[in-house]
Design an enzyme around this catalytic site. Sequence first.
Site, mmCIF file in Angstrom:
data_model
loop_
_atom_site.group_PDB
_atom_site.id
_atom_site.type_symbol
_atom_site.label_atom_id
_atom_site.label_comp_id
_atom_site.label_asym_id
_atom_site.label_seq_id
_atom_site.Cartn_x
_atom_site.Cartn_y
_atom_site.Cartn_z
ATOM 1 N N GLU A 55 37.028 55.212 74.915
ATOM 2 C CA GLU A 55 36.952 56.263 75.928
ATOM 3 C C GLU A 55 37.434 55.813 77.289
ATOM 4 O OE1 GLU A 55 32.639 56.870 76.828
ATOM 5 O OE2 GLU A 55 32.535 56.382 74.711
ATOM 6 N N CYS B 284 39.328 54.706 84.646
ATOM 7 C CA CYS B 284 38.544 53.626 84.053
ATOM 8 C C CYS B 284 39.049 53.420 82.628
ATOM 9 C CB CYS B 284 37.073 54.029 84.059
ATOM 10 S SG CYS B 284 36.006 52.866 83.227
ATOM 11 N N CYS C 213 31.815 45.991 71.842
ATOM 12 C CA CYS C 213 31.690 44.813 72.711
ATOM 13 C C CYS C 213 30.701 43.840 72.095
ATOM 14 C CB CYS C 213 31.201 45.251 74.088
ATOM 15 S SG CYS C 213 31.123 43.925 75.306
ATOM 16 N N CYS D 140 24.726 43.261 76.423
ATOM 17 C CA CYS D 140 23.885 43.624 77.578
ATOM 18 C C CYS D 140 22.930 44.739 77.136
ATOM 19 C CB CYS D 140 24.734 44.080 78.757
ATOM 20 S SG CYS D 140 25.864 42.811 79.345
ATOM 21 N N CYS E 82 23.682 48.550 78.046
ATOM 22 C CA CYS E 82 25.047 49.080 77.929
ATOM 23 C C CYS E 82 25.289 49.744 76.583
ATOM 24 C CB CYS E 82 26.055 47.966 78.158
ATOM 25 S SG CYS E 82 27.747 48.546 78.098
ATOM 26 N N GLY F 91 34.048 47.261 76.424
ATOM 27 C CA GLY F 91 34.638 45.950 76.179
ATOM 28 C C GLY F 91 34.477 44.992 77.338
ATOM 29 N N SER G 16 36.428 44.046 85.718
ATOM 30 C CA SER G 16 34.979 43.856 85.745
ATOM 31 C C SER G 16 34.551 42.959 84.587
ATOM 32 C CB SER G 16 34.297 45.222 85.621
ATOM 33 O OG SER G 16 32.901 45.081 85.686
ATOM 34 N N SER H 82 29.506 41.706 87.146
ATOM 35 C CA SER H 82 28.280 42.437 86.813
ATOM 36 C C SER H 82 27.103 41.489 86.930
ATOM 37 C CB SER H 82 28.390 43.001 85.395
ATOM 38 O OG SER H 82 29.469 43.906 85.359
ATOM 39 N N HIS I 94 23.603 42.220 88.385
ATOM 40 C CA HIS I 94 22.408 42.923 87.911
ATOM 41 C C HIS I 94 21.083 42.182 88.038
ATOM 42 C CE1 HIS I 94 25.303 45.779 86.582
ATOM 43 N NE2 HIS I 94 25.617 45.209 85.447
ATOM 44 N N ASN J 232 22.030 54.179 84.394
ATOM 45 C CA ASN J 232 22.002 55.345 83.514
ATOM 46 C C ASN J 232 21.003 55.008 82.418
ATOM 47 O OD1 ASN J 232 24.141 57.270 84.348
ATOM 48 N ND2 ASN J 232 25.413 55.446 84.151
ATOM 49 N N CYS K 89 29.999 54.222 80.519
ATOM 50 C CA CYS K 89 30.786 53.606 79.453
ATOM 51 C C CYS K 89 30.068 53.628 78.113
ATOM 52 C CB CYS K 89 31.159 52.186 79.825
ATOM 53 S SG CYS K 89 29.772 51.075 79.977
HETATM 54 N N1 SAH Z 1 32.205 44.109 80.251
HETATM 55 C C1 SAH Z 1 32.514 44.367 81.621
HETATM 56 C C2 SAH Z 1 33.094 45.735 81.889
HETATM 57 C C3 SAH Z 1 32.478 46.928 81.194
HETATM 58 S S1 SAH Z 1 30.968 47.580 81.794
HETATM 59 C C4 SAH Z 1 31.330 44.097 82.510
HETATM 60 O O1 SAH Z 1 30.275 43.775 81.981
HETATM 61 O O2 SAH Z 1 31.463 44.140 83.724
HETATM 62 C C5 SAH Z 1 31.293 48.268 83.376
HETATM 63 C C6 SAH Z 1 30.108 48.251 84.308
HETATM 64 O O3 SAH Z 1 29.119 49.217 83.914
HETATM 65 C C7 SAH Z 1 29.396 46.907 84.330
HETATM 66 O O4 SAH Z 1 29.045 46.570 85.641
HETATM 67 C C8 SAH Z 1 28.176 47.212 83.482
HETATM 68 O O5 SAH Z 1 27.175 46.262 83.695
HETATM 69 C C9 SAH Z 1 27.842 48.613 83.916
HETATM 70 N N2 SAH Z 1 26.942 49.347 83.023
HETATM 71 C C10 SAH Z 1 26.828 49.277 81.697
HETATM 72 N N3 SAH Z 1 25.862 50.089 81.243
HETATM 73 C C11 SAH Z 1 25.340 50.713 82.327
HETATM 74 C C12 SAH Z 1 24.289 51.673 82.514
HETATM 75 N N4 SAH Z 1 23.586 52.134 81.500
HETATM 76 N N5 SAH Z 1 24.044 52.090 83.777
HETATM 77 C C13 SAH Z 1 24.767 51.599 84.824
HETATM 78 N N6 SAH Z 1 25.751 50.704 84.706
HETATM 79 C C14 SAH Z 1 26.033 50.256 83.471
#
Ligand code: SAH
Length: 347
Positions: A92, A105, A112, A116, A119, A160, A192, A215, A217, A291, A334
């Site tokens: 997507e 995006c 992936c 995480c 995610c 990814g 990212s 990322s 967090h 989210n 994502c």
């Molecule tokens: N793998 C890469 C890029 C994809 S995720 C990364 O980890 O950066 C893109 C961004 O969205 C990252 O910062 C990720 O941590 C964040 N993300 C993933 N799930 C999320 C969620 N449920 N709410 C907010 N951000 C989220």
Amino acid sequence: MSDKIQWMGLYPEELKQALADLGEKPFRAQQVFSWLHKGARFSEMTNLSLALREKLAENGIDQPVTVQETRVSKLDGTKKFLYALSDGNCVEGVLMRYHYGATLCVSTQVGCKMGCKFCASTLDGYVRNLTAAEILGQVQCANKELGGERVHNIVLMGSGEPFDNYDHVVRFLRLVSHPEGLNIGLRHISVSTCGLVPQIRRFAQEGLPVTLSLSLHAPNDEIRRQIMPIAQRYTLDETLDACRFYLEKTGRRVVFEYALIDRVNASEACAEELADKLRGMQCHVNLIPLNTVKERNLYGVTEQQVRAFLAVLEKRHISATRRREMGDDIEGACGQLRKKIMEDSQP
Ligand code: SAH
């Protein structure tokens, strides 16, 4: 995947060689390159002979990605695409219209491996890497959707982990910024990563001045390890050192992504600790309420919590903003749309 050549993924020199191997004149490579990167199909390449177009089609594919489904947000016009790949997989992407231009995006893998906890892209595991042509194909599709306008900014923040697909991502970046291709400025691109330290260091030396988004967090290893398995492999300090190295080599300040998760990383004490960690570093923090992921019992925060966190960072002179959420009504985050569609299609 079929072993057909994805013509759009070749550098001009490689295209020249491939045409020579097919018994064609190498100077045709420039025309073919230019057509492919305008998003053309073989049938539209009208200044090439029919024989050449047929030969190209027999040996490879022109546009490796098509749009299977589009959703448009009623809130802000954000578009979410579900793209079909030639092997039946799908990924997507999200197209956002900002006043400074259209931002796309893109995804870099189907699924992936990073795991995480919050995610959606990783919930069903990893399927495969996307090729450079498939990442570019997403940009071509979005340009078609935009009509006259063009994608101006790209963020590699779809499904990814870009640095787990290093070679194709670097190839994509060189191709998408190529003067005879889409010619999108590298300064308009963000990559990212969840923090693959050796790859960050390697990437710093590629001569590609994109923005690195990390990322983060969490303000310490303990919290980060609870939500991001990568934190077992690399400590926060090692990760921040790699970011400093990136800044030193490229002159580009690093952006830290910080999703605020209720009762995990969103307290004011966490904000203070984060400010300690980032003190003196040229960087920017992007805050976003998580989210919510009900499957994992992880919830977003209130507006008030975001403001309180932001206020601490501001007081400590850490540059920070709240990232705008777009497309909330269309599973904008994502992995959410692909997951939803796959679940909807289950019996
Ligand atoms: N793998 C890469 C890029 C994809 S995720 C990364 O980890 O950066 C893109 C961004 O969205 C990252 O910062 C990720 O941590 C964040 N993300 C993933 N799930 C999320 C969620 N449920 N709410 C907010 N951000 C989220």
